[in-house]
Design an enzyme around this catalytic site. Structure first.
Site, PDB file in Angstrom:
ATOM      1  CG  ASP A 304      21.490   6.166  43.485  1.00 52.26           C
ATOM      2  OD1 ASP A 304      21.007   5.169  44.044  1.00 52.26           O
ATOM      3  OD2 ASP A 304      22.169   7.021  44.079  1.00 52.26           O
ATOM      4  CB  THR A 306      20.463   8.889  47.446  1.00 53.81           C
ATOM      5  OG1 THR A 306      19.702   7.975  48.231  1.00 53.81           O
ATOM      6  CG2 THR A 306      21.050   9.964  48.340  1.00 53.81           C
ATOM      7  CG  ASP A 545      24.713  11.427  44.206  1.00 51.77           C
ATOM      8  OD1 ASP A 545      24.508  10.204  44.412  1.00 51.77           O
ATOM      9  OD2 ASP A 545      24.238  12.325  44.926  1.00 51.77           O
TER      10      ASP A 545
END
Length: 789
Positions: A304, A306, A545
């Protein structure tokens, strides 16, 4: 959604007196969150094993029949067990300390004051606040809700978030994906739903481990072989050879003990434990030990963007007003008011709050929290001029129709790796499903993302290791591709919009094979992408996250969460990077490869011994000759050619990529090597029996057989120790020197009952060993060609 115009009276939660009363009654959330087994479980697991029981019984038998030097193998088992316990206790200490650091602390409201406390301190009736990414740690009833959406997929399998209102139930184990609120704890401790589901398993669980499964399979077969072999040896030595019962028992024990690859289980546990300790020093929490092994087998990493490739924070680099007659100061006020309307802003909104802190004069009457599924948030205001207005803030390509003129400008900014949000005025109410229709674009908010300085080198490491990296993000595909391109990811120049991906698994898998960057991926799509890659035989790791990563993390072969990530992601991940550094992943991969590669090496040593021990026992029974060894001889050989070198080899650096089919890879050489060693040793034994004459020559014949087996075992060790480094060469030479010391020292000769008689048979043993070594080399090369590493 909420109505801030008429907010309900805030709930103050329990008082200190009420908390103390509940604690006294035992109404506390006392389910322990464990990152490792208890000390008692560790001791039991290392002491009460199948093979410790077998070896223990054989050791007691030797204590009865004597002498003590034939029971040396029993002391080796004691030492091995102690080493295993000590190493796992060290690993437990590391895991427990890291788990405390990484454990999330829910916020409870007591006496009207929000306080972060440990999960185990929650009491019945506590008021627990909830926000995006928070996990519900106890069952409860919603009392406050502000667009509160909860994902219960980890419990029910239903992927769609559930909108919660006051009075609705929440279950422990679910997590918040949007909005906020609070709930009272109605069930705590072992009465909570998630606790009941997990009563039989703690966080320390053994996920699928090919290494452990393979070793268990091998040990099962060895166990079944031992019983008939032991019976046959006793009958052969007692009845056929006419030995007294003590001598027959000694020879039987000598034949059985080397069949047990007792050190293999120990070294596997020690290798895992030391891996945990090493990674713990780098602030990496391994919540499930075999995850070290699993990540080493990974051939595809889904990232991912970000929080993984970029740091969590962002900065507003530019504000572009789209309406010709719009006042930029007015737009700034709207953005400031949007920031104030969300009590739990995400990284994008936080950047806007930092840039435009002044939202005074605007009164929020209704809010729509951001959701990764819809890609926008919103709020309704009464402005300074008392005019009411509805505003949306989110992805331009979601809020605007295809072909809108502003999208070309957005694409240009995305191509520079910038993130762009659209501020638009909505003509419909926020709770209207068609709210995004007919919006009036007002301004573009350009955000600059902070690249992680170590992300580029980490991606290059994976490329060197033939691990394919796939960036799957909810952001605009072009923007994500630009960020990945800056970091040097191959294939980043052709990003794919996930909204155009086929839903059918096989077609999706084909598209994923050809692409490297995917944008506008929904949480459910992330999960589907992981499944599609797995359907092609890939071992997939997923890093993330945010709450939008939870489903994919759960389904991936290995889930990796950042320590600063949401509580939900940390709960489902097998590995948590507490230092939030993506650069720690290569260390985890390297540690896993060290464990698997080295255990494969030493397993070959142990199982070669098992094979030649079984073969020698069968040949002795069929040939009706005395068993050539006493237990002390094989203890000496096992220590010098397997036990000591295996310990060093198991902990050595190893960067070889992990391969599947552990049992097949080990047995492909252990079986022919064991057969060669057994046949050559038995041949030397028979030749010595024909050469030596007299009634008391068994000791000389045993010495010749011991020398032959030692030399052959040393050659097997020399092969397994490749490629050579200075310390590997020194290790092999030291083991050979140790045997020479035994042969040259009179009291050691007597202790181990070894004495080479004359020169003819010792040199004959050397010659037979040399021929066996040539055969071992040929087999090694043949195996290497047919089954390349």
């Amino acid at each position: 959604m909420s109505d801030p115009a008429h907010p309900p009276a805030p709930h103050t939660g329990l008082t200190k007196a009420e908390v103390a009363e509940r604690v006294a009654r035992g109404e506390v959330n006392d389910v322990p969150v464990r990152s490792s087994r208890s000390t008692a479980e560790i001791v039991r697991a290392n002491v009460f094993t199948r093979f410790n029981a077998i070896i223990g019984v054989l050791f007691l038998i030797i204590l009865v029949v004597g002498p003590i030097q034939d029971g040396l193998f029993g002391f080796v088992i004691v030492a091995n067990t102690a080493i295993g316990i000590i190493q796992e206790l060290r690993a437990k200490k590391t895991l427990d300390s890291l788990a405390v650091i990484g454990e999330a602390k829910p916020t409870v409201r007591r006496d009207g004051v929000p306080t972060a406390i440990a999960t185990g301190e929650i009491v019945l009736g506590d008021l627990i606040e909830l926000g995006p990414g928070d996990k519900c740690v106890v069952d409860g009833e919603v009392v406050e809700a502000d667009g509160l959406e909860i994902d219960e997929s980890l419990l029910t399998g239903e992927a769609d978030p559930v909108l919660k209102k006051p009075g609705d139930k929440v279950m422990s184990g679910s997590f918040v994906v949007a909005g906020g609120g609070a709930h009272t704890a109605t069930k705590v401790g072992r009465e909570a739903y998630a606790a009941q589901l997990a009563e039989e398993a703690s966080r320390f669980t053994l996920v699928h481990s090919e290494l452990r499964t393979g070793i268990s399979q091998i040990l099962k077969y060895v166990t079944w072989m031992m019983l008939p072999t032991a019976v046959g040896l006793v009958i052969s030595q007692l009845v056929v050879q006419g030995h007294d019962w003590k001598e027959a028992v000694r020879r039987m024990v000598a034949g059985i003990v080397p069949m047990v690859p007792e050190g293999l289980v120990l070294l596997t546990s020690v290798a895992f434990a030391i891996g945990v300790i090493r990674l713990g020093r780098k602030q990496c929490l391994v919540q499930e030990l075999p995850a070290i092994e699993g990540l080493a087998r990974v051939d595809t990493v889904c990232l991912d963007k970000t929080g993984t490739l970029t740091e969590g924070g962002m900065d507003v680099s530019e504000l572009r007003v789209l309406l010709k007659n719009a006042d930029e100061a007015y737009v700034r006020q709207v953005l400031g008011a949007l920031g104030e309307s969300d009590p739990r802003p995400n990284a994008s909104l936080q950047a806007i709050i930092d840039a435009y802190p002044d939202g005074s004069g605007w009164r929020c009457t209704e809010s729509l929290p951001f959701s990764s599924a819809r890609k926008y948030s919103g709020a309704a205001f009464n402005g300074p001029d008392a005019e009411s207005s509805n505003w949306l803030l989110g992805a331009p390509d979601v809020l605007l129709p295809d072909g809108h003129p502003s999208l070309s400008e957005v694409e240009q900014l995305n191509a520079q790796g910038l993130r762009v949000l659209l501020l638009a005025r909505a003509e419909r109410e926020l709770d209207d499903p068609r709210v995004v229709e007919d919006v009036r674009p007002t301004a573009l908010v350009v955000l600059e993302q902070r690249l992680r300085p170590d992300a580029g080198e980490t991606l290059r490491y994976f490329a060197r290791q033939d691990v394919s990296a796939k960036v799957i993000s909810g952001d605009n595909a072009v923007s994500v591709g630009a960020v990945a391109a800056k970091l040097g990811l191959p294939g980043a120049e052709a990003p794919v919009d996930a909204r155009k991906l086929p839903a059918e698994k096989e077609s999706m898998a084909e598209a994923l094979e050809g692409g490297a960057v995917f944008g506008r991926v929904t949480p459910q799509q992330k999960r589907d992408m992981v499944a599609a890659l797995q359907s092609r035989g890939h071992t997939v790791a997923m890093t993330g996250d945010g709450v939008n990563d939870v489903l994919a993390l759960k389904d991936a072969d290995i889930g990796v969460s950042m320590g600063s990530g949401s509580e939900a992601t940390r709960a489902v991940a097998q590995i948590v990077l507490l230092n939030n550094s993506f650069a720690t992943l290569p260390s985890v991969v390297a540690e896993g490869r060290r464990v698997i590669g080295n255990i494969t090496r030493v397993a070959t040593l142990f199982l070669t011994k098992t094979v030649y021990s079984v073969l020698l026992a069968i040949l002795v029974i069929c040939s009706r000759v005395p068993y050539p060894f006493l237990p002390r001889h094989l203890t000496l050989l096992s220590t010098l050619t397997i036990g000591v070198p295996a310990f060093f080899l198991a902990l050595a650096p190893n960067t070889e990529r992990a391969k599947p089919h552990f049992v097949r890879r080990v047995m492909r050489y252990a079986v022919p090597a064991g057969l060669i060693a057994g046949l050559a040793t038995f041949a030397a034994y028979l030749v010595s029996r024909a050469y030596y004459t007299g009634t008391d020559t068994l000791a000389a014949e045993t010495s010749v057989a011991t020398l032959t087996l030692f030399l052959i075992s040393m050659w097997v060790l020399a092969i397994i120790a490749r490629p050579y480094t200075w310390w590997r060469i020194a290790l092999v030479l030291a083991m050979g020197l140790g045997f020479l010391v035994v042969l040259a020292t009179p009291w050691l000769q007597r202790f181990f009952a070894l004495k080479l008689v004359g020169t003819t048979m010792p040199w004959t043993a050397v010659a037979i060993s040399a021929m066996a070594a040539v055969a071992l080399e040929l087999v090694w090369r043949l195996v290497g060609r047919r089954f390349p590493a």
